[in-house]
Design a protein around this motif. Structure first.
Motif, PDB file in Angstrom:
ATOM      1  N   THR A  35      29.086  71.225  26.161  1.00  0.00           N
ATOM      2  CA  THR A  35      28.135  71.458  27.384  1.00  0.00           C
ATOM      3  C   THR A  35      26.991  70.554  27.506  1.00  0.00           C
ATOM      4  N   LYS A  38      26.995  68.270  31.120  1.00  0.00           N
ATOM      5  CA  LYS A  38      26.812  69.005  32.282  1.00  0.00           C
ATOM      6  C   LYS A  38      25.354  69.398  32.336  1.00  0.00           C
ATOM      7  N   LEU A  39      24.922  69.830  31.212  1.00  0.00           N
ATOM      8  CA  LEU A  39      23.293  70.280  31.246  1.00  0.00           C
ATOM      9  C   LEU A  39      22.439  69.389  31.347  1.00  0.00           C
ATOM     10  N   GLY A  41      23.246  66.482  33.012  1.00  0.00           N
ATOM     11  CA  GLY A  41      23.182  66.119  34.837  1.00  0.00           C
ATOM     12  C   GLY A  41      22.220  67.248  35.382  1.00  0.00           C
ATOM     13  N   VAL A  42      22.285  68.543  34.906  1.00  0.00           N
ATOM     14  CA  VAL A  42      21.498  69.392  35.621  1.00  0.00           C
ATOM     15  C   VAL A  42      19.962  69.180  35.600  1.00  0.00           C
ATOM     16  N   LEU A  79      28.216  79.109  30.599  1.00  0.00           N
ATOM     17  CA  LEU A  79      27.733  78.142  31.033  1.00  0.00           C
ATOM     18  C   LEU A  79      26.597  78.418  32.026  1.00  0.00           C
ATOM     19  N   THR A  83      23.114  77.020  32.061  1.00  0.00           N
ATOM     20  CA  THR A  83      22.549  76.053  33.200  1.00  0.00           C
ATOM     21  C   THR A  83      21.376  76.477  33.857  1.00  0.00           C
TER      22      THR A  83
END
Length: 192
Positions: A35, A38-39, A41-42, A79, A83
């Motif tokens: 993860t 992706k996290l 990127g957030v 997720l 997030t």
């Protein structure tokens, strides 16, 4: 309400979060591996600074580790839950006041960076002033120029100057005074 069947990743992440509640470090490492990109990127999209995003993400994973037991599979996908933690922490990060460093640590840092040498602008101005002074000195009569040079650049007093130049004290004082007046007029033409 009919919910879609969870995908394989969601099932795997939910299982890893359940293992994290038991303080299973391998499960946490796998959760991070699956993860973190992706996290990150957030966090980066919200914060727009890599160093801040890295720091926030680290805080978020500590939070996820400590609160994995709070995750409820019936409320959201794993997720989505993670997030929202990253999003909320990133927004909190942006809202917190940024204070300047002060105190002893700041003073030590400033002192370490201070340099008594003139900077580029000061050097340029000093060079321009030196050139102007040299130009104006050349416009003086020879005796005025010599008396000023000996008095101001070599530190001779009026009486020492008179003895050195073998001239009466009054004459030397007049040369210095008149030479300084001409220099002032030359160096500041608006006042002359």
């Amino acid at each position: 309400m009919n919910r879609p069947a969870p995908d394989a990743l969601a099932v795997r992440l939910a299982g890893l979060l359940a293992q994290c509640t038991l303080k299973n470090q391998r499960a946490f490492a796998e959760l991070y591996q699956l993860t973190s990109a992706k996290l990150f990127g957030v966090a980066l999209r919200i914060l727009r600074r890599q160093d801040w995003a890295e720091e926030v993400l680290q805080e978020c994973y500590v939070n996820i580790w400590n609160h994995a037991g709070d995750y409820a599979v019936q409320k959201s996908a794993p997720l989505t839950w993670m997030t929202s933690i990253v999003r909320n922490r990133s927004l909190d990060w942006l809202r917190r006041p940024r204070t300047e460093a002060t105190g002893e640590e700041y003073d030590i840092a400033v002192e370490a960076w201070q340099d008594d040498a003139p900077g580029p602008m000061e050097s340029l101005m000093a060079a321009a002033e030196s050139a102007a002074l040299a130009r104006c000195m050349q416009q003086l009569e020879a005796k005025q120029r010599q008396s000023i040079m000996l008095a101001f650049f070599h530190g001779l007093s009026h009486s020492q100057l008179a003895r050195h130049m073998k001239q009466p004290l009054g004459t030397v004082k007049t040369w210095v005074r008149r030479g300084l007046e001409r220099l002032k007029g030359c160096l500041s033409p608006g006042e002359a």
